[in-house]
Design a protein around this motif. Structure first.
Motif, PDB file in Angstrom:
ATOM      1  N   PRO A 235       6.851 -10.263 -16.036  1.00 25.92           N
ATOM      2  CA  PRO A 235       6.653 -11.327 -15.049  1.00 25.92           C
ATOM      3  C   PRO A 235       5.217 -11.852 -15.079  1.00 25.92           C
ATOM      4  N   ASP A 236       4.970 -12.908 -14.323  1.00 29.70           N
ATOM      5  CA  ASP A 236       3.640 -13.519 -14.283  1.00 29.70           C
ATOM      6  C   ASP A 236       2.579 -12.591 -13.699  1.00 29.70           C
ATOM      7  N   GLU A 237       2.971 -11.687 -12.807  1.00 30.36           N
ATOM      8  CA  GLU A 237       2.023 -10.740 -12.219  1.00 30.36           C
ATOM      9  C   GLU A 237       2.508  -9.317 -12.448  1.00 30.36           C
ATOM     10  N   VAL A 238       1.586  -8.450 -12.869  1.00 33.11           N
ATOM     11  CA  VAL A 238       1.893  -7.041 -13.104  1.00 33.11           C
ATOM     12  C   VAL A 238       0.804  -6.186 -12.458  1.00 33.11           C
ATOM     13  N   GLU A 239       1.105  -4.921 -12.271  1.00 33.62           N
ATOM     14  CA  GLU A 239       0.126  -3.965 -11.758  1.00 33.62           C
ATOM     15  C   GLU A 239      -0.565  -3.319 -12.962  1.00 33.62           C
ATOM     16  N   LEU A 240      -1.890  -3.321 -12.964  1.00 35.81           N
ATOM     17  CA  LEU A 240      -2.677  -2.738 -14.048  1.00 35.81           C
ATOM     18  C   LEU A 240      -3.402  -1.507 -13.527  1.00 35.81           C
ATOM     19  N   LYS A 241      -3.273  -0.405 -14.253  1.00 33.85           N
ATOM     20  CA  LYS A 241      -3.968   0.835 -13.899  1.00 33.85           C
ATOM     21  C   LYS A 241      -4.753   1.290 -15.127  1.00 33.85           C
ATOM     22  N   VAL A 242      -6.043   1.524 -14.953  1.00 30.63           N
ATOM     23  CA  VAL A 242      -6.892   2.039 -16.028  1.00 30.63           C
ATOM     24  C   VAL A 242      -7.490   3.343 -15.529  1.00 30.63           C
ATOM     25  N   GLU A 243      -7.300   4.396 -16.298  1.00 29.02           N
ATOM     26  CA  GLU A 243      -7.763   5.724 -15.889  1.00 29.02           C
ATOM     27  C   GLU A 243      -8.575   6.345 -17.021  1.00 29.02           C
ATOM     28  N   LEU A 244      -9.769   6.806 -16.700  1.00 24.86           N
ATOM     29  CA  LEU A 244     -10.635   7.478 -17.667  1.00 24.86           C
ATOM     30  C   LEU A 244     -10.843   8.911 -17.209  1.00 24.86           C
ATOM     31  N   GLU A 245     -10.532   9.862 -18.087  1.00 32.02           N
ATOM     32  CA  GLU A 245     -10.749  11.280 -17.804  1.00 32.02           C
ATOM     33  C   GLU A 245     -11.780  11.809 -18.791  1.00 32.02           C
ATOM     34  N   VAL A 246     -12.822  12.442 -18.269  1.00 34.74           N
ATOM     35  CA  VAL A 246     -13.868  13.014 -19.112  1.00 34.74           C
ATOM     36  C   VAL A 246     -13.914  14.506 -18.840  1.00 34.74           C
ATOM     37  N   GLU A 247     -13.632  15.279 -19.877  1.00 36.26           N
ATOM     38  CA  GLU A 247     -13.725  16.730 -19.797  1.00 36.26           C
ATOM     39  C   GLU A 247     -14.807  17.180 -20.760  1.00 36.26           C
ATOM     40  N   SER A 248     -15.125  18.451 -20.756  1.00 36.94           N
ATOM     41  CA  SER A 248     -16.226  18.935 -21.590  1.00 36.94           C
ATOM     42  C   SER A 248     -15.965  18.740 -23.082  1.00 36.94           C
ATOM     43  N   ASP A 249     -14.698  18.824 -23.504  1.00 31.92           N
ATOM     44  CA  ASP A 249     -14.406  18.733 -24.934  1.00 31.92           C
ATOM     45  C   ASP A 249     -13.461  17.595 -25.310  1.00 31.92           C
ATOM     46  N   GLU A 250     -13.059  16.765 -24.338  1.00 32.54           N
ATOM     47  CA  GLU A 250     -12.069  15.731 -24.634  1.00 32.54           C
ATOM     48  C   GLU A 250     -12.229  14.554 -23.678  1.00 32.54           C
ATOM     49  N   ARG A 251     -11.914  13.361 -24.167  1.00 39.34           N
ATOM     50  CA  ARG A 251     -11.915  12.143 -23.352  1.00 39.34           C
ATOM     51  C   ARG A 251     -10.533  11.514 -23.455  1.00 39.34           C
ATOM     52  N   GLU A 252     -10.088  10.887 -22.364  1.00 37.09           N
ATOM     53  CA  GLU A 252      -8.782  10.234 -22.381  1.00 37.09           C
ATOM     54  C   GLU A 252      -8.857   8.940 -21.585  1.00 37.09           C
ATOM     55  N   LEU A 253      -8.360   7.865 -22.186  1.00 37.51           N
ATOM     56  CA  LEU A 253      -8.276   6.566 -21.524  1.00 37.51           C
ATOM     57  C   LEU A 253      -6.806   6.173 -21.485  1.00 37.51           C
ATOM     58  N   GLU A 254      -6.288   5.971 -20.283  1.00 38.64           N
ATOM     59  CA  GLU A 254      -4.899   5.542 -20.119  1.00 38.64           C
ATOM     60  C   GLU A 254      -4.889   4.130 -19.559  1.00 38.64           C
TER      61      GLU A 254
END
Length: 72
Positions: free
Chosen positions: A48-67
């Motif tokens: 659709p013309d409008e959507v919900e956007l979620k950006v999540e950044l997780e920073v741990e000592s040995d790993e990074r994750e961007l969702e």
């Protein structure tokens, strides 16, 4: 209840990931659908013309994750 879920995990070079994200962005900007091909099958999902956007950044000592999540 889920009707369909397609999940693919793969290791790619940073530049290849950027290209895939640009492809998704182009589909969202120019069309009202996303298109995927997996296992010889093609999937089209209307957006659709409008959507919900979620950006999540997780920073741990040995790993990074961007969702990045789009929901409608």
């Amino acid at each position: 209840m889920e009707i369909l879920e397609v999940e693919v995990k793969e290791r790619l070079r940073r530049e290849a990931v950027a290209e895939r994200l640009r492809d998704l962005a182009d589909m969202l900007a120019r069309h009202n659908e996303l298109e995927f091909e997996r296992g010889g099958m093609r999937f089209k999902v209307k957006v659709p013309d409008e959507v919900e956007l979620k950006v999540e950044l997780e920073v741990e000592s040995d790993e990074r994750e961007l969702e990045i999540e789009l929901k409608w």
